[in-house]
Every structure is written in structure tokens, then in C-alpha cells.
Design an enzyme around this catalytic site. Structure first.
Site, short mmCIF file in Angstrom:
data_model
loop_
_atom_site.label_atom_id
_atom_site.label_comp_id
_atom_site.label_asym_id
_atom_site.label_seq_id
_atom_site.Cartn_x
_atom_site.Cartn_y
_atom_site.Cartn_z
N HIS A 718 18.23 -71.00 -12.80
CA HIS A 718 19.71 -70.88 -12.96
C HIS A 718 19.44 -71.35 -11.35
O HIS A 718 19.34 -70.47 -10.28
CB HIS A 718 20.27 -70.24 -12.98
CG HIS A 718 20.02 -69.71 -14.23
ND1 HIS A 718 20.05 -69.50 -15.07
CD2 HIS A 718 21.28 -70.57 -14.98
CE1 HIS A 718 20.26 -69.46 -16.47
NE2 HIS A 718 21.79 -70.45 -16.19
N HIS A 722 17.68 -76.37 -11.50
CA HIS A 722 18.51 -76.99 -12.35
C HIS A 722 19.82 -77.83 -11.47
O HIS A 722 21.25 -78.00 -12.45
CB HIS A 722 19.08 -75.85 -13.02
CG HIS A 722 20.24 -75.45 -13.57
ND1 HIS A 722 20.28 -75.83 -15.01
CD2 HIS A 722 21.38 -74.89 -13.68
CE1 HIS A 722 21.70 -75.69 -15.63
NE2 HIS A 722 21.91 -75.41 -14.84
N HIS A 758 27.37 -75.48 -9.42
CA HIS A 758 28.19 -74.09 -10.46
C HIS A 758 27.75 -73.54 -10.72
O HIS A 758 28.35 -72.01 -11.25
CB HIS A 758 28.14 -75.50 -11.57
CG HIS A 758 26.59 -75.33 -11.99
ND1 HIS A 758 26.67 -76.28 -11.68
CD2 HIS A 758 26.30 -74.91 -13.54
CE1 HIS A 758 25.21 -76.51 -12.61
NE2 HIS A 758 24.97 -75.19 -13.46
N ASP A 869 25.55 -79.56 -17.99
CA ASP A 869 24.93 -77.95 -18.39
C ASP A 869 24.67 -77.92 -18.85
O ASP A 869 22.93 -77.34 -18.62
CB ASP A 869 25.84 -76.94 -18.06
CG ASP A 869 25.72 -75.31 -17.59
OD1 ASP A 869 24.27 -75.34 -16.50
OD2 ASP A 869 25.68 -74.82 -17.48
#
Length: 1118
Positions: A718, A722, A758, A869
Site C-alpha cells: 500500500h 499502488h 485513497h 482498488d
């Protein structure tokens, strides 16, 4: 027996009210009285005008008849009234009484001549007859007509009352209605409480039934009337007089007056018991009350000069201690009698009767004392004693009820004060001095003390003293050493006072000071407060000098000379830590503080502690907010990209989107350097025409992109790359997938910003881990913990100087895009995805094609964010299995933290020891989340089919790998899972040297229920160049068939038997010690073979592999 002054007979009629008001002789009589009988008639007649002397009774004729007249006159008078009542209507009864009076309302004077008196009486009689006749005529002829009018036209009557009725008529009508209401017994209700609070009980209007409320001039008449009753009726009348009285002052006054009537005592006193069980005393509630003493005068005199008598001292004290009656015939000959009061007042006491008042449990609640007889007797006889005892028995019940009611009133007032204090705590959060001053003022007024003080403890000193000290011991690990018991002096040093609040005494207004150490050490009151703060105990001191003498730590000073009593109590916070001391000094009446005072003061101390703690917490919160602002400023500075980086990116040439492969769903960032990732983001903004559309300054956009990249942590998955992949997938869905036709430009801007932000500041752990560890983030955000943090970080970057890419938007557009960003970021929480999925599926199944509604658009954007995602699952296999390795490694790191910090077993996907199950878990992840999502999106928006197809392809690969794991082919035994097993096939065309394979023949007939254990080599004992096969001993038929088919098909077709023979020739039967055996089966059936293949054999086998099948199965190497 009808009471003299009670409205027992009900209300008078309006006609009677009219008649009595027209006569000036009847102004003092109540309109609600009814004719009395027997002795009551005589009293009513004699007091109707108020001017008749006590010794005379008015006769029916011209003058007053002396009291010494024969009783026959009284009988004739009574007979006259009875006959008059029978012959006349009820309304003329008042007239017959009025005829006996002069027009001025007084009796006929004996000095008047007979002719004048007779003329006056005749004139008055004629006037009264005319009024009575008119009233009788009106009541007989007009009432029916008026009644019919009211019944037929009630609206007209109501209109007449509201518009034209005279005020006098309305007042009389209201009075008539009130008098017709039944008399209610006093009860403990909210109305009674409100009446009690409205005025002092001693000045309120008392009940008309009360004999003790009569004026001094009327008492002889009342007494004479009561004395005409027989003893039983008189006793019951006086009991009824006190039965329902709840005011303790009024009750005590009634008791003394009524006892004087019963025993013919001249005066009396009543004492109530007070104090603690170990220190009881009597307080004179009312003293020297005669039958003519008014209630107000008696209460005022008792309040001004409070008399306190300890138990066992004096006559009343001995009665209270022994619970025995004392009857003294000659007071001055009794040693217990104190003649000082007689000397002050000039009154001589002869006989004394003193008797205890007990409650139903037999405890002393008071003492009643009467003095001297008025009927000529010199002493109280046995009959007086018996009447006194019987009456006080009922009085004890009344006193206890009144005391309970008084306690309830005090509790009500206390609750009101505490409620006001609770309001003050919220009103004065930012001002400690005002709050403490208000609390001290309320406590001082309620408890009636001279002075009040509050000492506050130095919390910084207290906290510093509790720091743990790390002490190194020889040959022992470091331990925390904390003293279990501190000396008194050490505790005193910890509880040092820094602020002193004083109210009362020389400080009529609140005084706030910061005393020095020398001032505190030289003050006895401060030393007592120090003792309470150190011990945490409440101290109620009755004798200060003696208490100081008993405690060697306290030094007596001159200030205690004027101190009689001290109540000192610790103030604690929510953690039961002493934060201050509250101190009350001297009761206003000079008595010690009682347990009731301590109980009330404890409530003040609790509220004071709550207020102080709340104020300190508020101050700390303000300081923390200031620190947070400073920290945010520092964070904003360091989180923002440098000017050099910004200028460099601004001047870089941004390649076309095709060169970065941005339009493709197979985009990969592996070959992009960090600077290229930022350039790719800029290109996406340019291709969507967002820079010019929303007038975003190019340098601001570059700085914002660099700042976002800078705020991603270097975790394994993450991270910034990403975020780039998620944003690129969104870009591809909008452009290639033609989803932009369903979105506005402002929504496209919000979605791209949300994709890039995000996972800002992701720590490599999920929401569940934050909750388990009770991290500050979990406390700050109870749901979607990390997602809320990501959005807050996004807002922080946008608010940093030079990073607001929304600066040119209108306020309405700004609110709209921020709402889109927040909703999109929160949608990346899979918990939110599962909540929204059913609603989205329902819309799709219903054939929805219009996605412009606010709720529909929110659902669509949420599904698109989730699809982006998890889009790594749709990438080519070469990318997918590498990304899976990164995700697994990050999960395994979290599992290690859970084992280390929480001492718990992590779930399978985060357990490093179960990494071989990753293919199976990937298949489950695809089936549960990815495929349903991509399938429904693909059915609705067919241009994003590549996501669905890529996911299907990767599922087949993961399923194939999961089957290999089930057959015993696991990941290569490296510390990481870089390469799946099939990549060994790519090396088949190369010479394989020095690779030793361990092949295990499996007993396919043996079942797992025989209790076989896994006998494969433990993972930590495997060498890096060895491949193991699980010896489950129970492979299914389908797996065995596939393994055999793969083995034969991988061999050269011309030499299958030779290769198999070669394989079998190297198999030697060997008994495995760990293989389970069954008594019913020969051990040979579970025999295992081991084969070692030399390098030459491996080379020969490798040459038989078809070079076109570089990704064949491992068995092809055999």
C-alpha cells in the site's frame, strides 16, 4: 366535635354571603360557617362581633347578660335559636345573630337608655327583615327563571360573565367556587414543595383550624370554649390540631400551646435532640412559650438566642439521657435547676414537669417542659402527668413526621443547589476561579459556616513523583522499582499546595492567592489540609487544640484560637487522586459539624473535584490543540514537496499517454522510475482536460502530486505505486471503458484525486489491527479507521500552502468535489463495499441505465473505486503473482506483529507459517469479491470486459497452483515466495546439475482415518535446493490420475517404458518410521521408496522435454 374555626359544614350560599356583607356587624365571621351546637353556639355568638367581653353572653333582648346568670337563660337562648332556625330559612340565621348587635358591630352599652336601645334594635330589625325578605323572594321566584335561562342559553351566560359581569360578582363567584371545594389534607406533593419554597414556613398563612394561630386577644375565648368540652373531646380536638402539621416550627408551637390548655401550665419549652450518637445535645426549638405567644415571636426569639443543652446536663439533659420523667414541685430546692434565666427575665419558676418525647423505636427525639400551674395549684399532679404523657405520645409521631418532611425539603433544596452547580461546571469550564468561588459560596450558605477554603494540589509535582525509575541490578535484567510505602513526609512533598481560595472571615469576597512554602508550613489550617491531602481521609474536628496536640506533625499557631470546629475533606478526580482539599471553619451557631453536614459537604467536594478536573481537562485540551496546530504546521512543511523538486517536475517534458500505456488495462509500473510515475499522473490530468477546465496552476498541480507521493510510507504494497495503479485503472475505465460519459468533469476530478489519495499514510496494517491495538487512529475513527485517516491526510495536503488544486473552484463546486473525494475514499473499505453491493446489484438487475441521480451516482462511483482498488487481480499473470507476493508479505508482517504485540494467532492469510495456502486463498478472494463485481460491471458496461477476462485467467492460474499444493507441490522453499513452481519448467532446456529430488511413493489405499501424521520434512529443515512432496497417504483418485497422466505425457513418446523403467529402477523400498501402521494391514502396504537421481540421469531426462513447452509440469523433468 366541630372545630371552632373550621369550615366543616361546607360553604355558605351566595344569598347568605350577600346578607352578611350587607351587615357591618358580621364582618369578622366566615362566610362558610354553619350553625354550631352546644358549647360551640355560645362561642360563636359571643365572638361574632368581636367586642363582647369574655364574661358576658349577649341575650336575645336588649343588653348583655352577665356570665353569672343562671343556666336557664342559656337554655332559653339556645331554644330561641333552635326555634328561629326551624321557623326561618337558613339565610335568616345570620340575621338573628345580627339583631343582637348595634349597627357599629358592638354590643349595646349598658349606659344607653332603654328607649334608645329599643329604637335602635327595632330599626335594625326592620332593615334586616327587608333584606331577608328580598333575598327570600329572589331565591324563590327568580332562581328558577335564571336557571332556565342558563340551561337554554349557556353561551349567553358565558358571554355575560366574560364581557359584562361586574368584578365584584366575579370575585364572589370565585370565592363561592373555592369554598365549595372539599378540604384537602396536606400531603407531600410538588405543590406543597413549591409552596414551601415560595416563602418561609413561619410567615406563610396557616390553616384556619390551627388554635395556635389565633390572636392573643382571642386565645382566652378559644380556651374557654375548649374547656367547656369534656376531657375526651378536648384531647381528641388537640390531637387533630397537630396530626397533619408538617412544619416543625408550627408543630412545636401548637404542642406547647395545647399542652398548656390540657394541663393549665403557664408556659412551656420544647427541645429537639441533635448531634452524633457519641455527642448528642438538645437544642431549644421554642422556649418559654405561653398561650398568648405568637408563633412568629417565638421562632424569632429562639433563632436569635439558641440554647444548647448537652445530654446529662440540667433537668432537660437528664430527662434526655435517662428517658425518665422529672416532676419538680419546688424548682429552687432542686440542684439541677438553673436559675440564671429567672434572674434575666424576672420570672419565678415554682413547679416543673419535664418529659421525654420518643419515636416509634423508643429513641429520644426531644424533651418537652412545662412550668407553673395557672389554676391555683402549686404543682403538677398525677393527672397532669398522665395527660402530658398521652399527648406527647402522639406529638412524638407528629414531630418525627415533620422532621422527615423537613429532611425531604432540605434534600430538595440540596438537589437544586447541586443542579445549579452542575450547570456551573459547564458554564465555567474555562475559568477555574469563578467555578471554585461559586461552589464555595453555595456551600457556605447552605451549611451556615463562617469561612470556606479550597486548596489545590500542584499536579505537576504529583505526577513527577510517580515516574518509574529503571534500576539496573547486577546480573539481572532491568526492572521497574517503585516504593510500596512512602513516608508521611514524602507524601507531603508530593501533595504541595499551589493555589488557595478563601471566602468569609476577613475576605467577604473570594480571595485567590498562591501561598509560599513558608506560609503553608506556618499555618495550622494549611497543615490540617496537608494532613487530609496526604492521608485522603475526611477530618471533622470539634476541638481544634486537642486535635492538634494529638497530631505531632501539626504545629498550633495563634490562628486556631478563634477556630472552634473544622470540617476538612479531600477533593479527588476521576482517578481517585487527590487534587485539592476543601475546608469549612466554624458553624454560624457555634455547634460542631454534624454527619449530615459532612454528607452535604461531600457532595460539594465531589462537584468541586468534577469541576476542577473538567476545567483542567479543558485547559489541557486547549494546550493540546495549540500543540496540534504547531505539529500540523511542522507536518505541513515537511509533508510538502520541496521547491527544487517542484521546479524540476514543472520543467520536465510529459510524454504522451500511449508511451506510458495509460489507456490499457494491462498497465504495469514495474519499468517506471519514480519521476515517471509523477509524469504519468500529470498526463492523466492533462488527457482529461482537468488542468484547463478547472484552472489548476501547473506548479500547484506538480507540487501536489509530489506531496502526495511523499506522504505515502514505504510499505510493501500500500504505497505510492499502488495509488498510481489504482488511478491508472480509473483513467482506463473512464477513457477506454467509456465511463466518462456517465460522469461530469468535476466528478472525474474528484475520482482521480480520490484514487491517488485513497491510501495516504498507510501503515501496512488493516482496520482490525488498529482496533485490536487500540491505536490513536482507532480511538479517533471508530468505523473505517484507515479510510477516514486517508481522507484527513488528503485534506491536510490540500490545505498546505501551495497544494490546493481546488483553489479556483467556486464554493459550491468545492463542496461537491470534496464530497465526491470523501465518499470515494471511504468506499475503498470492503465493509462499505458489502453494504452498497446489494443496492447496486438490484439497480443493475432492474435494467438501470440512468446513473445521474445522486444516490445512484454514489453507488456507481463506489463500485468503480473498489474495482480499481483490487484491479491488480486482473493484471497479466507475470504481474499478478508478483503483486500477490507483495500483498502476502505485507499481511505476514502484520501477522508477526499480532503474535508479538497481541500474543494472538493471526488469521490464515496473515500467518506466515501457512503461506502455502496462498493460492487457495487467492481463489477464494476472487470468487467472493472480484468476479461478482467485475461480472456485474461488465454486463452493464461492456467496455470494461478486459478486467473480467483478466480476472478469470488469473483465477485459472491460481486454481491450477492450488491443485499442485493439494498434490504436495508447494512453493519453492525460499524465505520469500518469489517464483511459483512452474517456473522450473522454463529451465528444462538448460542443463540441470546437482539437483537432488526426493520422490515419495504414496500408499493410495491407506485412508486418512488411520491416524496418519504428516511426515514431510519440516519447513525450517529443508535445504534451498530440495523439493519435497507431502506424504499425505490419502490422495484422491483424480489427483493420482492427473499426476500419472502428466508424468507420461511429459516423456518422449518413443521411450515411455524405458523412462518409467528407469524411474522404477531407482526406487528402493524403504520403511518410513513416521508412517502409520495398522495391525490389520501388512506394513509393506505402506512402504515408501526413495530415489536419487544423478546429474547424468537428470540431464538425459531433460533432453526428452519438448522445448516448445517451457511452462510444462515439474514431472516433465523426470
Amino acid at each position: 366535635m366541630t372545630d371552632v374555626s373550621s369550615p366543616a359544614g361546607g360553604a355558605a350560599s351566595p344569598v347568605e354571603m350577600s346578607t352578611t356583607s350587607s351587615s357591618s356587624a358580621a364582618t369578622t365571621s366566615a362566610s362558610s360557617s354553619k350553625p354550631l351546637t352546644n358549647g360551640a353556639n355560645k362561642t360563636a355568638i359571643s365572638t361574632a362581633a368581636g367586642g363582647v367581653t369574655p364574661g358576658a353572653v349577649p341575650g336575645p333582648g336588649s343588653g348583655a347578660i352577665p356570665a353569672s346568670s343562671s343556666s336557664g337563660n342559656q337554655v332559653k337562648l339556645e331554644h330561641h335559636h333552635r326555634q328561629s332556625n326551624n321557623n326561618r330559612p337558613a339565610v335568616t340565621n345570620r340575621s338573628s345573630e345580627t339583631k343582637l348587635m348595634t349597627p357599629t358591630g358592638s354590643s349595646s352599652s349598658p349606659s344607653q337608655s332603654p328607649s334608645q336601645t329599643q329604637a335602635s334594635i327595632q330599626t335594625q330589625t326592620s332593615q334586616q327583615d327587608r333584606l331577608a325578605k328580598a333575598s327570600t323572594t329572589a331565591s324563590q321566584q327568580d332562581v328558577d327563571e335564571v336557571a332556565r335561562l342558563f340551561e337554554e342559553k349557556p353561551e349567553a351566560f358565558e358571554k355575560w360573565l366574560t364581557e359584562r359581569a361586574p368584578p365584584e360578582a366575579l370575585s364572589r363567584l370565585q370565592e363561592f367556587i373555592e369554598n365549595r371545594k372539599p378540604h384537602k389534607r396536606p400531603s407531600v406533593t410538588s405543590d406543597l414543595f413549591q409552596q414551601w419554597m415560595a416563602a418561609s414556613p413561619t410567615v406563610q398563612q396557616k390553616s384556619p383550624r390551627s388554635l395556635s394561630n389565633s390572636s392573643a386577644s382571642s386565645l382566652p375565648e378559644c380556651r374557654r370554649h375548649l374547656m367547656d368540652l369534656d376531657e375526651g373531646e378536648l384531647f381528641m380536638e388537640l390531637i387533630r390540631d397537630v396530626a397533619n402539621e408538617l412544619d416543625i416550627d408550627v408543630l412545636c408551637h401548637k404542642i406547647l400551646v395545647n399542652v398548656g390548655l390540657l394541663t393549665h401550665a403557664d408556659r412551656g419549652s420544647l427541645f429537639l435532640a441533635k448531634g452524633t450518637p457519641t455527642n448528642k445535645y438538645l437544642v431549644a426549638k421554642l422556649f418559654d412559650v405561653t398561650q398568648k405567644t405568637a408563633l412568629k415571636d417565638a421562632v424569632t426569639r429562639a433563632s436569635a438566642e439558641e440554647i444548647i443543652i448537652p445530654f446529662g446536663i440540667g433537668i432537660a439533659g437528664m430527662v434526655a439521657q435517662t428517658k425518665q420523667m422529672i416532676n419538680i414541685k419546688e424548682a429552687y430546692k432542686d440542684a439541677r435547676f438553673n436559675c440564671e434565666i429567672d434572674l434575666k427575665t424576672g420570672y419565678k419558676t415554682n413547679a416543673i414537669l419535664c418529659m421525654p418525647i420518643c419515636n416509634y423505636e423508643g429513641d429520644i427525639i426531644g424533651v418537652a417542659q412545662i412550668i407553673n400551674k395557672t389554676n391555683g395549684c402549686m404543682e403538677f399532679d398525677e393527672h397532669d402527668v398522665e395527660i402530658f404523657r398521652r399527648y406527647l405520645t402522639f406529638c412524638g409521631i407528629g414531630i418525627q413526621n415533620a422532621q422527615l418532611f423537613e429532611m425531604s425539603v432540605q434534600e430538595y433544596r440540596r438537589n437544586q443547589i447541586l443542579l445549579n452547580l452542575a450547570r456551573s461546571i459547564f458554564e465555567e469550564q474555562n475559568n477555574l476561579e469563578c467555578l471554585v468561588t461559586k461552589i464555595m459560596t453555595e456551600a457556605r450558605e447552605l451549611l451556615k459556616c463562617e469561612r470556606c477554603s479550597v486548596f489545590l494540589v500542584d499536579l505537576d509535582c504529583c505526577e513527577a513523583s510517580h515516574l518509574e525509575k529503571i534500576i539496573e541490578k547486577p546480573n539481572q535484567p532491568a526492572t521497574r522499582a517503585i516504593k510500596s510505602a512512602d513516608s508521611f513526609e514524602e507524601k507531603k512533598m508530593r501533595n504541595r499546595f499551589t493555589v488557595l481560595f478563601e471566602l468569609g472571615g476577613e475576605y467577604q469576597a473570594a480571595n485567590v492567592s498562591r501561598p509560599s512554602v513558608s506560609e503553608l508550613s506556618s499555618s495550622t489550617l494549611a497543615q490540617i489540609a496537608q494532613f487530609v491531602a496526604t492521608t485522603g481521609q475526611t477530618v471533622n474536628i470539634c476541638d481544634v487544640i486537642e486535635w492538634v496536640r494529638d497530631h505531632n506533625q501539626i504545629r498550633a499557631e495563634d490562628e486556631i484560637d478563634s477556630t472552634q470546629a473544622i470540617l476538612c475533606m479531600p477533593i479527588m478526580n476521576a482517578q481517585k487522586k487527590v487534587i485539592g482539599v476543601a475546608q469549612l471553619i466554624n458553624k454560624a451557631n457555634g455547634v460542631p459539624f454534624t454527619d449530615s453536614d459532612a454528607s452535604i459537604f461531600e457532595a460539594f467536594a465531589i462537584f468541586c473535584g468534577l469541576g476542577i478536573h473538567n476545567t483542567q481537562m479543558y485547559e489541557n485540551a486547549c494546550k493540546l490543540m495549540a500543540k496540534q496546530k504547531v505539529a500540523l504546521e511542522c507536518l505541513s512543511y515537511h509533508a510538502t514537496a520541496s521547491q527544487d523538486q517542484t521546479e524540476k517536475l514543472t520543467q520536465d517534458v510529459i510524454a504522451e499517454a500511449e508511451s506510458y500505456n495509460l489507456y490499457s488495462f494491462t498497465f504495469t509500473d514495474f519499468e517506471l522510475v519514480d519521476d515517471d510515475t509523477c509524469r504519468a499522473v500529470l498526463r492523466m490530468f492533462m488527457q482529461c482536460n482537468l488542468v484547463s477546465q478547472f484552472q489548476i496552476p501547473y506548479d500547484v498541480l506538480c507540487r501536489w502530486v509530489l506531496s502526495v507521493r511523499k506522504n505515502y510510507r514505504p510499505v510493501k504494497y500500500h504505497n505510492w505505486r499502488h495509488a498510481l495503479n489504482v488511478a491508472q485503472t480509473m483513467f482506463a475505465m473512464l477513457k477506454t471503458g467509456k465511463m466518462e460519459r456517465f460522469m461530469t468533469d468535476l466528478e472525474i476530478l474528484g475520482l482521480l484525486v480520490a484514487c491517488l489519495c485513497h491510501d495516504l499514510d498507510h501503515r501496512g496494517t488493516n482496520n482490525a489491527f488498529q482496533t485490536k491495538t487500540e491505536s490513536p487512529l482507532a480511538i479517533l475513527y471508530t468505523t473505517s479507521t484507515m479510510e477516514h485517516h486517508h481522507f484527513d491526510q488528503c485534506v491536510m495536503i490540500l490545505n498546505s500552502e501551495g497544494n490546493n488544486i481546488f483553489q479556483a473552484l467556486s464554493p459550491e463546486d468545492y463542496r461537491s468535489v470534496m464530497k465526491t473525494v470523501e465518499s470515494a475514499i471511504l468506499s475503498t473499505d470492503l465493509a462499505m463495499y458489502f453494504k452498497k453491493r446489494n443496492a447496486f446489484l438490484e439497480l443493475v438487475e432492474n435494467g438501470e441505465f440512468d446513473w445521474q441521480g445522486e444516490e445512484k451516482k454514489d453507488l456507481l462511483c463506489g463500485m468503480m473505486m473498489t474495482a480499481c482498488d483490487v484491479s491488480a487481480i486482473a493484471k497479466p499473470w507475470e504481474v499478478q503473482h508478483k503483486v500477490a507476493k507483495l500483498v502476502a508479505d505485507e499481511f505476514f508482517d502484520q501477522g508477526d506483529l499480532e503474535k508479538l504485540q497481541l500474543n494472538t494467532q493471526p488469521v490464515a492469510m496473515m500467518d506466515r507459517e501457512r503461506k502455502d495456502e496462498l493460492p487457495k486463498m487467492q481463489v477464494g478472494f476472487i470468487d467472493v469479491i472480484c468476479l461478482p463485481l467485475y461480472r456485474v460491471l461488465c454486463d452493464t458496461f461492456p467496455w470494461i470486459t478486459p478486467l473480467y477476462e483478466g480476472t478469470l485467467e488469473n483465477r485459472r492460474n491460481w486454481q491450477d497452483l492450488a491443485e499442485k499444493v493439494e498434490m504436495g507441490l508447494t512453493w519453492i522453499d525460499h524465505d520469500t515466495i518469489d517464483k511459483p513452481v512452474e517456473e522450473f519448467a522454463a529451465c528444462a532446456d538448460e542443463e540441470i546439475k546437482d539437483i537432488e529430488f526426493t520422490v515419495t511413493t504414496l500408499n493410495c489405499n491407506q485412508q486418512s482415518q488411520h491416524g496418519s501424521e504428516d511426515s514431510h520434512t519440516p519447513e525450517h529443515q529443508r535445504s534451498g535446493s530440495r523439493l519435497s512432496m507431502k506424504k499425505t497417504g490419502a490422495l484422491g483418485k483424480a489427483v493420482r490420475s492427473k499426476l500419472s497422466k502428466t508424468l507420461y505425457n511429459s516423456m518422449d513418446g518413443s521411450k515411455p517404458k524405458t523412462s518409467l523403467k528407469l524411474l522404477e529402477s531407482h526406487v528402493s523400498e524403504d520403511m518410513d518410521d513416521k508412517s502409520p501402521t495398522s495391525p490389520s494391514q501388512p506394513q509393506a502396504s505402506g512402504s515408501m521408496g526413495r530415489m536419487s537421481a544423478s546429474s547424468s540421469t537428470s540431464s538425459a531426462g531433460g533432453q526428452m522435454v519438448d522445448k516448445s513447452k517451457k511452462r510444462s509440469k515439474l514431472c516433465a523433468l523426470l
